[in-house]
Design a protein around this motif. Sequence first.
Motif: not given
Length: 164
Positions: A85, A108, A83, A59, A162, A127-131, A61-62
């Motif tokens: 990131w 990215r 994945k 978790k 961000e 950083y990433f949006d994945h769990e 985030g960005r």
Amino acid sequence: MSTSKTLQQLQAQWVTSENFRRYGQVIFASLDGKAYDAEDAQLNLHNGIPRFYIMRLEKRGRKFHKITRHVKCTQCLGSLEGKDWLIAVCPPNNDVNEPALEEIAAFRVPGNCFIKLHEGTWHAGPYFDHEAVDFYNLELVDTNVVDHFTHDFLKSHQLEFEMV
């Protein structure tokens, strides 16, 4: 007296060998048996014992307000399981103990490659949006103890970033 922080958005672009050159290298798959050349990771791990490990991050985030650099070695990062990131970077300037605010860029990184950071490249991430994402990391065994320099933009500029 309270000071409010500013949130600055960084537009993340897909990483390529060309747009990442100031900060390091992007390494994609090559055919087995290919001779070593400049497209391979140009590593500096001679200042200690290399450490290659898998780190699990959750978790993330960005957003970030701290950025770090290592001046004694290169560092390689790549995600497992394909994945994508994000990472923010700033070019190395080892004569100055602060990253150049106007030169921070966000990238990215797809899950089919890894990045090698030049010695001294400031970086915030992964950083990433994945769990959760597992990353392989190549640095020295004591990089985070003796070669870990961090700048905090909240303290210096009341600034948070961000990646979008």
